[in-house]
Motif scaffolding. Structure first.
Motif, PDB file in Angstrom:
ATOM      1  N   GLU A   6       0.812  -1.212   0.000  1.00  0.00           N
ATOM      2  CA  GLU A   6       0.000   0.000   0.000  1.00  0.00           C
ATOM      3  C   GLU A   6       0.852   1.271   0.000  1.00  0.00           C
ATOM      4  N   ASN A   7       1.982   1.254   0.705  1.00  0.00           N
ATOM      5  CA  ASN A   7       2.820   2.453   0.748  1.00  0.00           C
ATOM      6  C   ASN A   7       4.277   2.082   1.037  1.00  0.00           C
ATOM      7  N   PRO A   8       5.016   1.665   0.010  1.00  0.00           N
ATOM      8  CA  PRO A   8       6.409   1.247   0.215  1.00  0.00           C
ATOM      9  C   PRO A   8       7.298   2.337   0.808  1.00  0.00           C
ATOM     10  N   THR A   9       7.065   3.577   0.445  1.00  0.00           N
ATOM     11  CA  THR A   9       7.892   4.669   0.952  1.00  0.00           C
ATOM     12  C   THR A   9       7.709   4.833   2.453  1.00  0.00           C
ATOM     13  N   ALA A  10       6.472   4.871   2.913  1.00  0.00           N
ATOM     14  CA  ALA A  10       6.211   5.036   4.343  1.00  0.00           C
ATOM     15  C   ALA A  10       6.625   3.803   5.137  1.00  0.00           C
ATOM     16  N   PHE A  11       6.636   2.636   4.490  1.00  0.00           N
ATOM     17  CA  PHE A  11       7.019   1.402   5.178  1.00  0.00           C
ATOM     18  C   PHE A  11       8.465   1.468   5.662  1.00  0.00           C
ATOM     19  N   ALA A  12       9.262   2.350   5.078  1.00  0.00           N
ATOM     20  CA  ALA A  12      10.653   2.511   5.506  1.00  0.00           C
ATOM     21  C   ALA A  12      10.742   2.878   6.986  1.00  0.00           C
ATOM     22  N   GLN A  13       9.635   3.378   7.555  1.00  0.00           N
ATOM     23  CA  GLN A  13       9.594   3.686   8.996  1.00  0.00           C
ATOM     24  C   GLN A  13       9.836   2.428   9.829  1.00  0.00           C
ATOM     25  N   ALA A  14       9.662   1.251   9.226  1.00  0.00           N
ATOM     26  CA  ALA A  14       9.844  -0.005   9.945  1.00  0.00           C
ATOM     27  C   ALA A  14      11.242  -0.106  10.550  1.00  0.00           C
ATOM     28  N   ASN A  15      12.230   0.460   9.869  1.00  0.00           N
ATOM     29  CA  ASN A  15      13.604   0.383  10.375  1.00  0.00           C
ATOM     30  C   ASN A  15      13.789   1.098  11.706  1.00  0.00           C
TER      31      ASN A  15
END
Length: 178
Positions: free
Chosen positions: A99-108
């Motif tokens: 749904e949102n690969p860019t925002a998923f970077a918050q996972a780190n």
């Protein structure tokens, strides 16, 4: 510490911008308004109305789309058909990434006391603790640890979704579906 009343929509917006469990409303607002704590002490009451200025239409549209894939996942049968908490956890993470690969970077940024939960490769997770049981998140370049209890998996998803900007109510529904 002062108490203010806000309407439900504003409360949900503030809650949806939580980056980690336990982050205070003051900390969230300081971050969103780009106010440092020292500067916050010097705000005059007349500065407060600018917080509630309406967003322009161009900025509002992407927020309306946020969560549509997640809503479809909750209504669909694929998540319900997953037999284990690990399978549901992995499915949710995959949908969040799609749904949102860019925002998923918050996972780190989501970590435990002693180990990391997300990484770009399996080796980083294996090095962060014993028996992490890393798994690749389908359709993404990320790996996640899976050797946690269901409550921790719910917490990880909740923190990630909050960091990605999802509404509090949706975060709770998704977390409880694990």
């Amino acid at each position: 510490m002062k108490t203010i009343e806000v309407d439900e929509e504003l409360y949900r917006y503030i809650a949806s911008n939580t980056r980690h469990i336990g982050e205070s409303a003051s900390d969230i607002l300081r971050r969103l308004l780009k106010i440092e704590s020292v500067a916050a002490q010097h705000l005059s009451p007349t500065a407060l109305p600018s917080i509630a200025e309406p967003k322009d239409q161009a900025k509002a549209e992407p927020e309306l789309l946020l969560g549509q894939g997640i809503e479809q996942m909750l209504k669909g049968e694929e998540l319900k058909s997953q037999e284990s908490a690990i399978d549901r956890f992995m499915h949710i993470l995959s949908v969040l990434y799609q749904e949102n690969p860019t925002a998923f970077a918050q996972a780190n940024d989501i970590k435990g006391r002693k180990r990391i939960y997300f990484a770009d490769d399996e080796a980083a997770l294996l090095a962060s603790g014993n028996t992490t049981k890393p798994k690749a998140i389908a359709g993404s370049p990320y790996w996640v640890i899976t050797n946690t209890n269901t409550g921790r998996k719910r917490n990880i998803v909740a923190q990630l979704m909050a960091a990605m900007g999802y509404a509090h109510g949706l975060i709770e529904r998704v977390s409880h579906s694990i």
